[in-house]
Design an enzyme around this catalytic site. Structure first.
Site, PDB file in Angstrom:
ATOM      1  NE  ARG A 211      -3.764  -2.327   1.966  1.00 15.28           N
ATOM      2  CZ  ARG A 211      -4.961  -2.493   2.461  1.00 15.28           C
ATOM      3  NH1 ARG A 211      -5.513  -1.519   3.139  1.00 15.28           N
ATOM      4  NH2 ARG A 211      -5.619  -3.619   2.280  1.00 15.28           N
ATOM      5  CD  GLU A 213      -1.539   3.033   3.992  1.00 10.90           C
ATOM      6  OE1 GLU A 213      -2.123   4.130   3.991  1.00 10.90           O
ATOM      7  OE2 GLU A 213      -2.113   1.946   4.181  1.00 10.90           O
ATOM      8  NE  ARG A 219      -3.227   4.316  13.541  1.00  3.11           N
ATOM      9  CZ  ARG A 219      -4.224   4.480  12.666  1.00  3.11           C
ATOM     10  NH1 ARG A 219      -4.751   3.447  12.059  1.00  3.11           N
ATOM     11  NH2 ARG A 219      -4.703   5.673  12.438  1.00  3.11           N
ATOM     12  CG  HIS A 220      -0.870   3.188   8.165  1.00 10.61           C
ATOM     13  ND1 HIS A 220      -1.326   4.093   9.082  1.00 10.61           N
ATOM     14  CD2 HIS A 220      -1.959   2.630   7.595  1.00 10.61           C
ATOM     15  CE1 HIS A 220      -2.652   4.094   9.063  1.00 10.61           C
ATOM     16  NE2 HIS A 220      -3.061   3.216   8.168  1.00 10.61           N
ATOM     17  CD  GLU A 357      -9.538  -1.156  10.237  1.00 16.20           C
ATOM     18  OE1 GLU A 357      -9.933   0.024  10.149  1.00 16.20           O
ATOM     19  OE2 GLU A 357      -9.313  -1.877   9.249  1.00 16.20           O
ATOM     20  CB  SER A 360     -11.701  -4.368   7.221  1.00 13.59           C
ATOM     21  OG  SER A 360     -11.553  -3.120   7.872  1.00 13.59           O
ATOM     22  NE  ARG A 408      -2.632  -1.258  11.317  1.00 12.01           N
ATOM     23  CZ  ARG A 408      -3.537  -0.457  10.795  1.00 12.01           C
ATOM     24  NH1 ARG A 408      -4.802  -0.571  11.152  1.00 12.01           N
ATOM     25  NH2 ARG A 408      -3.186   0.455   9.930  1.00 12.01           N
TER      26      ARG A 408
END
Ligand code: ATP
Ligand code: MG
Length: 434
Positions: A211, A213, A219-220, A357, A360, A408
């Site tokens: 990703r 980001e 946290r990424h 989180e 998902s 995570r």
């Protein structure tokens, strides 16, 4: 190496060959101790200057810290030694000398900043604390695999080089594929869904997601490990049941099999396996509770995404893992199914640790016509995804699943401040090497 004995396995009375790194030399004058470290721990090697061969003693004393050495000798009981035994050497060989200037101190006595540690990860992972994270990570992955297998799911591996992204858009890394534009996959979402319509029916994958980001956060990552699950004939509640069981299985395995690592991290006493069912809050309850905490300047209303401070306030309020269910359809992706009879309400869910989180998921839209509508509503071109949508015309069962961020999970389980602690060689905005 023939007949090598690990430090932890050296028993008094045995003649052994131990091999590892010079952790420390303690020179007390007439006697000195060479502490050799291997993956199982440390062992003391005694050097008696007047009694032993001069060359042998000199080799031991001259070995620089972190050099790789082999020691042959007899193991004797020694209550004052750190492990209760010591090796009386007959031969010492320096196999690979280390430079005396080290970029960081693997004994941990001198601390180092995270960037220095990541630049020199090999040396960093000679420290018990850093190493413990990855022993635990390995145990978590083992336990998760076993849990999935107990649910009769089949492990799959899907392509990481793809023609189109899952959710289109900005988070994709473009690459050149024989002169054509391609992308690094941001999620196995579409491929795992295709498998529930195959003879496999229930699948899981543990693999990288990419990703782009834009921002560095604690946290990424730009390359993360996703733990994905998808099952035919499941609805979102059944998917949540499996999610909860898999996460608990990971905690249980670490609690049972990683005591030494938890000690090394200094969290052995407070480590807790989540007990009881994870509370399931609806999105509506979640925003009401966040509003009631007063943590936000502006009250949340239906349709708002949950801001990070809101998530934190709610996490503190709930105080354990929990689900948020029944999100507004408009803030969940097109492939998530709406509740029957209410198009505004999605079956999507998130599973949260109080800090952030983790997961998902949701039930997926399996009706071809509705799926195509969903693409169009989200401004995506269904033709670009024909390889995927086509299969929904040939018998696609109702299905549900989820994706869990592996790092995570480790980060929250071990209370690490930064997700980079849970990756050997993290990829972020500044870091592409090592
Ligand atoms: P967030 O809103 O926290 O950025 P997301 O909702 O964009 O996450 P999803 O697409 O739902 O992420 O991915 C499923 C899970 O994968 C997330 O809950 C998270 O645990 C993990 N994940 C997603 N993106 C990243 C990332 N960049 N780094 C690490 N883990 C990630
Ligand atoms: Mg998400």
């Amino acid at each position: 190496m023939e007949n090598r004995t690990y430090a932890a396995d050296a028993e008094p009375g045995a003649t052994v060959t131990v091999a590892g790194w010079v952790h420390e030399i303690r020179d007390l004058g007439g006697i000195a101790f060479l502490i050799v470290r291997d993956t199982t721990g440390r062992i003391q090697v005694k050097l008696e200057k007047d009694e032993m061969d001069d060359e042998l003693v000199e080799t031991g004393l001259d070995a620089s810290r972190e050099s790789v050495v082999r020691v042959d000798g007899a193991v004797e009981e020694e209550p004052r030694a750190p492990t209760g035994v010591e090796v009386v050497p007959t031969d010492i060989e320096v196999i690979a000398a280390a430079e005396t200037q080290l970029p960081l101190d693997p004994s941990g006595k001198v601390g180092a900043e995270l960037p220095t540690r990541l630049d020199n990860r090999t040396l960093d992972l000679r420290r018990d604390e850093a190493k413990a994270v990855f022993e635990i990570r390995a145990e978590v992955l083992r336990a998760v695999r076993e849990a999935f297998r107990s649910f009769a799911a089949t492990e799959i591996n899907t392509p990481k080089i793809v023609a189109t992204g899952t959710e289109g858009g900005t988070e994709l890394f473009p690459i050149t594929y024989f002169g054509e534009e391609a992308f690094m996959n941001q999620s196995p979402q579409l491929f795992k869904q295709l498998m529930v319509g195959s003879g496999l029916e229930r699948v899981f994958e543990i693999g990288p997601i990419f990703r782009a980001e834009e921002h560095n956060t604690p946290r990424h990552l730009n390359e993360a490990t996703s733990i994905d699950f998808e099952s035919a004939f499941f609805d979102h509640t059944e998917a949540m049941d499996v999610c909860e069981a898999v996460v608990k299985a990971a905690y249980e395995a670490v609690d049972e099999n990683c005591r030494a690592e938890l000690e090394a991290l200094g969290i052995a006493d407070e480590f807790e396996v989540p007990s009881g069912e994870f509370p399931r809050l609806t999105y509506e309850e979640a925003i009401e509770r966040i509003n009631a905490t007063g943590a936000l300047d502006e009250q949340l209303v239906w349709g708002d995404d949950l801001p990070t401070e809101g998530e934190h306030a709610l996490g503190e309020d709930v105080g354990e893992h929990y689900f948020i269910t029944d999100w507004p359809s408009e803030i969940k992706p097109f492939y998530i199914k709406d509740h029957d009879g209410d198009e505004t309400l999605s079956t999507g869910f998130d599973m949260m640790h109080p800090r952030m989180e983790l997961v998902s998921g949701g039930q997926r839209e399996h009706r071809h016509d509705r799926l195509i509508e969903g693409f169009e509503q989200q401004g995506l071109d269904p033709d670009a995804f024909e390889y995927y949508t086509k299969m929904f015309k040939y018998g696609m069962p109702p299905h549900a699943g989820w994706g869990l961020g592996g790092e995570r999970l480790i980060m929250t389980m071990l209370d690490l401040d930064n997700i980079r602690e849970a990756v050997l060689f993290p990829r972020d905005r500044q870091r592409l090497s090592p």
